[in-house]
Structures are given as structure tokens and as C-alpha cells.
Design a protein around this motif. Sequence first.
Motif, PDB file in Angstrom:
ATOM      1  N   VAL A  69       0.976  -0.858  -0.031  1.00 56.66           N
ATOM      2  CA  VAL A  69       0.098  -0.230  -0.003  1.00 56.66           C
ATOM      3  C   VAL A  69       0.912   0.992   0.144  1.00 56.66           C
ATOM      4  O   VAL A  69       0.497   2.186  -0.932  1.00 56.66           O
ATOM      5  CB  VAL A  69      -1.315   0.129   1.036  1.00 56.66           C
ATOM      6  CG1 VAL A  69      -1.665   1.380   1.441  1.00 56.66           C
ATOM      7  CG2 VAL A  69      -2.107  -0.838   0.934  1.00 56.66           C
ATOM      8  N   ASN A  70       1.975   1.060   0.583  1.00 59.54           N
ATOM      9  CA  ASN A  70       2.912   2.412   0.799  1.00 59.54           C
ATOM     10  C   ASN A  70       3.227   2.275   0.171  1.00 59.54           C
ATOM     11  O   ASN A  70       3.845   3.369  -0.892  1.00 59.54           O
ATOM     12  CB  ASN A  70       4.120   1.849   1.934  1.00 59.54           C
ATOM     13  CG  ASN A  70       3.393   2.347   2.903  1.00 59.54           C
ATOM     14  OD1 ASN A  70       2.300   2.051   3.578  1.00 59.54           O
ATOM     15  ND2 ASN A  70       4.512   1.390   3.897  1.00 59.54           N
ATOM     16  N   HIS A  71       3.977   1.462  -1.364  1.00 58.70           N
ATOM     17  CA  HIS A  71       4.033   1.706  -2.986  1.00 58.70           C
ATOM     18  C   HIS A  71       3.793   2.629  -3.891  1.00 58.70           C
ATOM     19  O   HIS A  71       3.759   3.104  -4.612  1.00 58.70           O
ATOM     20  CB  HIS A  71       4.550   0.396  -3.520  1.00 58.70           C
ATOM     21  CG  HIS A  71       5.198   0.546  -4.595  1.00 58.70           C
ATOM     22  ND1 HIS A  71       6.464   0.997  -4.706  1.00 58.70           N
ATOM     23  CD2 HIS A  71       4.812  -0.055  -6.112  1.00 58.70           C
ATOM     24  CE1 HIS A  71       6.268   0.981  -6.555  1.00 58.70           C
ATOM     25  NE2 HIS A  71       5.691   0.421  -6.131  1.00 58.70           N
ATOM     26  N   LEU A  72       1.609   1.607  -3.394  1.00 61.87           N
ATOM     27  CA  LEU A  72       0.788   2.424  -4.322  1.00 61.87           C
ATOM     28  C   LEU A  72       0.457   3.747  -3.793  1.00 61.87           C
ATOM     29  O   LEU A  72       0.435   4.278  -4.739  1.00 61.87           O
ATOM     30  CB  LEU A  72       0.049   1.433  -4.418  1.00 61.87           C
ATOM     31  CG  LEU A  72      -1.247   2.283  -5.170  1.00 61.87           C
ATOM     32  CD1 LEU A  72      -2.254   0.750  -6.091  1.00 61.87           C
ATOM     33  CD2 LEU A  72      -2.691   2.987  -4.057  1.00 61.87           C
ATOM     34  N   LEU A  73       0.763   4.181  -2.754  1.00 67.98           N
ATOM     35  CA  LEU A  73       0.342   5.549  -2.414  1.00 67.98           C
ATOM     36  C   LEU A  73       1.813   6.731  -2.879  1.00 67.98           C
ATOM     37  O   LEU A  73       2.371   7.759  -2.250  1.00 67.98           O
ATOM     38  CB  LEU A  73      -0.044   5.436  -0.725  1.00 67.98           C
ATOM     39  CG  LEU A  73      -1.102   4.834  -0.656  1.00 67.98           C
ATOM     40  CD1 LEU A  73      -1.798   5.068   0.626  1.00 67.98           C
ATOM     41  CD2 LEU A  73      -2.237   6.253  -1.731  1.00 67.98           C
ATOM     42  N   ARG A  74       2.972   5.856  -3.223  1.00 61.71           N
ATOM     43  CA  ARG A  74       4.416   6.633  -3.373  1.00 61.71           C
ATOM     44  C   ARG A  74       3.676   8.191  -3.932  1.00 61.71           C
ATOM     45  O   ARG A  74       2.855   8.194  -4.375  1.00 61.71           O
ATOM     46  CB  ARG A  74       5.195   5.950  -4.302  1.00 61.71           C
ATOM     47  CG  ARG A  74       4.934   5.516  -5.091  1.00 61.71           C
ATOM     48  CD  ARG A  74       5.267   4.917  -5.787  1.00 61.71           C
ATOM     49  NE  ARG A  74       6.193   4.553  -7.448  1.00 61.71           N
ATOM     50  CZ  ARG A  74       4.373   3.565  -8.141  1.00 61.71           C
ATOM     51  NH1 ARG A  74       3.678   3.234  -7.414  1.00 61.71           N
ATOM     52  NH2 ARG A  74       4.944   3.146  -9.112  1.00 61.71           N
ATOM     53  N   ASP A  75       4.757   8.962  -3.832  1.00 57.17           N
ATOM     54  CA  ASP A  75       4.896  10.020  -4.819  1.00 57.17           C
ATOM     55  C   ASP A  75       5.722   9.920  -5.535  1.00 57.17           C
ATOM     56  O   ASP A  75       6.287   9.652  -7.076  1.00 57.17           O
ATOM     57  CB  ASP A  75       6.346  11.017  -3.806  1.00 57.17           C
ATOM     58  CG  ASP A  75       6.184  12.592  -4.883  1.00 57.17           C
ATOM     59  OD1 ASP A  75       5.940  12.263  -5.830  1.00 57.17           O
ATOM     60  OD2 ASP A  75       7.029  13.151  -4.344  1.00 57.17           O
ATOM     61  N   HIS A  76       4.362  10.159  -6.661  1.00 55.47           N
ATOM     62  CA  HIS A  76       4.880   9.840  -8.118  1.00 55.47           C
ATOM     63  C   HIS A  76       6.064  10.788  -9.077  1.00 55.47           C
ATOM     64  O   HIS A  76       6.078  10.204  -9.633  1.00 55.47           O
ATOM     65  CB  HIS A  76       3.504   9.576  -9.277  1.00 55.47           C
ATOM     66  CG  HIS A  76       2.814  10.453  -9.382  1.00 55.47           C
ATOM     67  ND1 HIS A  76       2.244  11.096  -8.355  1.00 55.47           N
ATOM     68  CD2 HIS A  76       2.668  11.077 -10.558  1.00 55.47           C
ATOM     69  CE1 HIS A  76       1.859  12.213  -8.943  1.00 55.47           C
ATOM     70  NE2 HIS A  76       2.226  12.669 -10.328  1.00 55.47           N
ATOM     71  N   ARG A  77       5.409  11.918  -8.695  1.00 46.20           N
ATOM     72  CA  ARG A  77       6.540  12.514  -9.292  1.00 46.20           C
ATOM     73  C   ARG A  77       8.276  12.164  -9.129  1.00 46.20           C
ATOM     74  O   ARG A  77       8.821  12.052  -9.880  1.00 46.20           O
ATOM     75  CB  ARG A  77       6.299  13.877  -8.655  1.00 46.20           C
ATOM     76  CG  ARG A  77       5.311  14.025  -9.185  1.00 46.20           C
ATOM     77  CD  ARG A  77       4.541  15.667  -8.581  1.00 46.20           C
ATOM     78  NE  ARG A  77       3.367  15.849  -9.418  1.00 46.20           N
ATOM     79  CZ  ARG A  77       2.462  15.618  -8.221  1.00 46.20           C
ATOM     80  NH1 ARG A  77       2.443  14.935  -7.441  1.00 46.20           N
ATOM     81  NH2 ARG A  77       1.251  16.103  -8.486  1.00 46.20           N
ATOM     82  N   SER A 113       6.914  13.813  -1.121  1.00 47.01           N
ATOM     83  CA  SER A 113       8.388  14.161  -0.690  1.00 47.01           C
ATOM     84  C   SER A 113       8.088  15.167  -0.388  1.00 47.01           C
ATOM     85  O   SER A 113       7.599  16.689  -1.063  1.00 47.01           O
ATOM     86  CB  SER A 113       9.876  13.763  -2.538  1.00 47.01           C
ATOM     87  OG  SER A 113       9.063  14.658  -3.075  1.00 47.01           O
ATOM     88  N   PRO A 114       9.045  16.132   0.345  1.00 47.56           N
ATOM     89  CA  PRO A 114       9.507  17.846  -0.029  1.00 47.56           C
ATOM     90  C   PRO A 114       9.607  18.191  -1.089  1.00 47.56           C
ATOM     91  O   PRO A 114       9.426  19.230  -0.557  1.00 47.56           O
ATOM     92  CB  PRO A 114      11.320  17.703   1.280  1.00 47.56           C
ATOM     93  CG  PRO A 114      10.792  16.037   1.797  1.00 47.56           C
ATOM     94  CD  PRO A 114      10.798  15.238   1.297  1.00 47.56           C
ATOM     95  N   GLU A 115      10.385  17.879  -1.714  1.00 49.58           N
ATOM     96  CA  GLU A 115      10.919  18.223  -2.962  1.00 49.58           C
ATOM     97  C   GLU A 115       9.551  18.459  -3.870  1.00 49.58           C
ATOM     98  O   GLU A 115       9.416  19.861  -4.664  1.00 49.58           O
ATOM     99  CB  GLU A 115      11.999  17.921  -3.740  1.00 49.58           C
ATOM    100  CG  GLU A 115      13.125  17.379  -3.246  1.00 49.58           C
ATOM    101  CD  GLU A 115      13.475  16.180  -1.870  1.00 49.58           C
ATOM    102  OE1 GLU A 115      14.298  16.324  -1.569  1.00 49.58           O
ATOM    103  OE2 GLU A 115      12.249  15.472  -2.259  1.00 49.58           O
ATOM    104  N   MET A 134       3.892  14.584   3.736  1.00 49.57           N
ATOM    105  CA  MET A 134       5.010  14.595   3.965  1.00 49.57           C
ATOM    106  C   MET A 134       5.188  13.784   4.556  1.00 49.57           C
ATOM    107  O   MET A 134       6.692  12.754   5.172  1.00 49.57           O
ATOM    108  CB  MET A 134       5.867  15.610   3.845  1.00 49.57           C
ATOM    109  CG  MET A 134       6.057  16.805   2.768  1.00 49.57           C
ATOM    110  SD  MET A 134       7.549  18.349   2.930  1.00 49.57           S
ATOM    111  CE  MET A 134       6.676  18.888   4.035  1.00 49.57           C
ATOM    112  N   LEU A 135       4.791  13.509   5.434  1.00 48.10           N
ATOM    113  CA  LEU A 135       4.837  12.865   6.975  1.00 48.10           C
ATOM    114  C   LEU A 135       3.973  11.286   6.871  1.00 48.10           C
ATOM    115  O   LEU A 135       4.298  10.441   7.525  1.00 48.10           O
ATOM    116  CB  LEU A 135       4.070  13.219   8.325  1.00 48.10           C
ATOM    117  CG  LEU A 135       4.688  14.747   8.844  1.00 48.10           C
ATOM    118  CD1 LEU A 135       4.087  15.724   9.692  1.00 48.10           C
ATOM    119  CD2 LEU A 135       6.620  14.835   8.952  1.00 48.10           C
ATOM    120  N   GLY A 136       3.501  11.303   5.500  1.00 46.88           N
ATOM    121  CA  GLY A 136       3.063   9.340   5.520  1.00 46.88           C
ATOM    122  C   GLY A 136       1.158   9.756   6.335  1.00 46.88           C
ATOM    123  O   GLY A 136       0.589   9.312   6.491  1.00 46.88           O
TER     124      GLY A 136
END
Length: 183
Positions: A69-77, A113-115, A134-136
Motif C-alpha cells: 500500500v505504501n508503494h501504491l501511495l508513493r510520490d509518483h513524481r 516528498s519534500p521536493e 510529507m509525513l505519510g
Amino acid sequence: MKSISRRGFLKGLSGTALGLASVSAFGTQVPLLASKERTLSFYNLHTGESMDATYWADGHYIPEVLADVNHLLRDHRSDSSTAMDTRLFDMLHLLQQDLGVNKQFHVISGYRSPETNAKLRQQSKKVAKRSYHMLGKAIDIRLPGVPLKALGSQARALQVGGVGYYQRSNFIHVDVGPVRAWG
């Protein structure tokens, strides 16, 4: 016996199934997180990925499923991810129970991500400098078949964390930070 708020309940979850009950948005009694399993379904609008995830069973969170789930919810950018706060998943599960639906959440944004957050902040004043994304601890969603206003109202009624209503962009923001609402 001391009463406990929904916020306190979710904060104090220790992984045990509790047999509490609540009245759903449609007036029916539903158990609060009392099931032997907690399952959520996600569709990431940016990557096209979807999954049905039983993230909690037999009194425990399932690390392998949480990782998926963490992978699916990742920052796609940036293609980066973090361990999302399990209280967020419990809130979504509770929200579905209260609404009396079992549908796939469409994910607009999970982890950032912060960026990425800084770039988005340059484009819109509505992006928080210290975003819970940014904190999940935050997710932007819609739930097909459920009017956005009803979804936002029910999320606010939970009194679990922050709820932002973005009608023009067709999503709500939910997080497990302090209880507050906007939009």
C-alpha cells in the motif's frame, strides 16, 4: 467508566478488534473496526495502479501488505515512498463503514516528498508548507458513487483529524493531524 472520543479511540488503537457501534450516515448500526479483517481498495489516478488490501487481520497489521500500500501511495513524481500512518488507513476503513459502502478509493495524492511539496507549493497557495502528506499522515481522495459533499461531511463527523473539501478539484483531503476543517 470514562468515555472516549473517536479521535482518542483511533489514537489508542492497539490492534485489537473492538465491538463498538456507530450509526452510519444512512442511520444503520455498524461495528467500529470490529471485523476480523480490515480491507481497503485503492486506485492511484496518476499511476493507474489498483489494489485490494487486507492490511489488518487477526488483531495485527500485516507488514507485507502495508509495504504494498505504501508503494501504491508513493510520490509518483519522485517515485519515493514512506511508511504511511496506519491510523490513516483505519480512518478510511471507519469512513467506509460509516457511509455503508465498500468501494475503491480514488487516490489523488498520498505521500509527497519534500521536493514535490515545495514544487506544488510554488504552483498553489493551497499546498501547506509543512504538509502532512510529507509525513505519510494524509491522503487526497474521492469515492466514486459517493457525493463529495457527503464524503467530506462524514469525514468531518469522525472528528479524527484534518478534513479539507476541494469541490473544484473534486476531492477531499483527510489526515491524522489535529482536528480541523477547511474548504
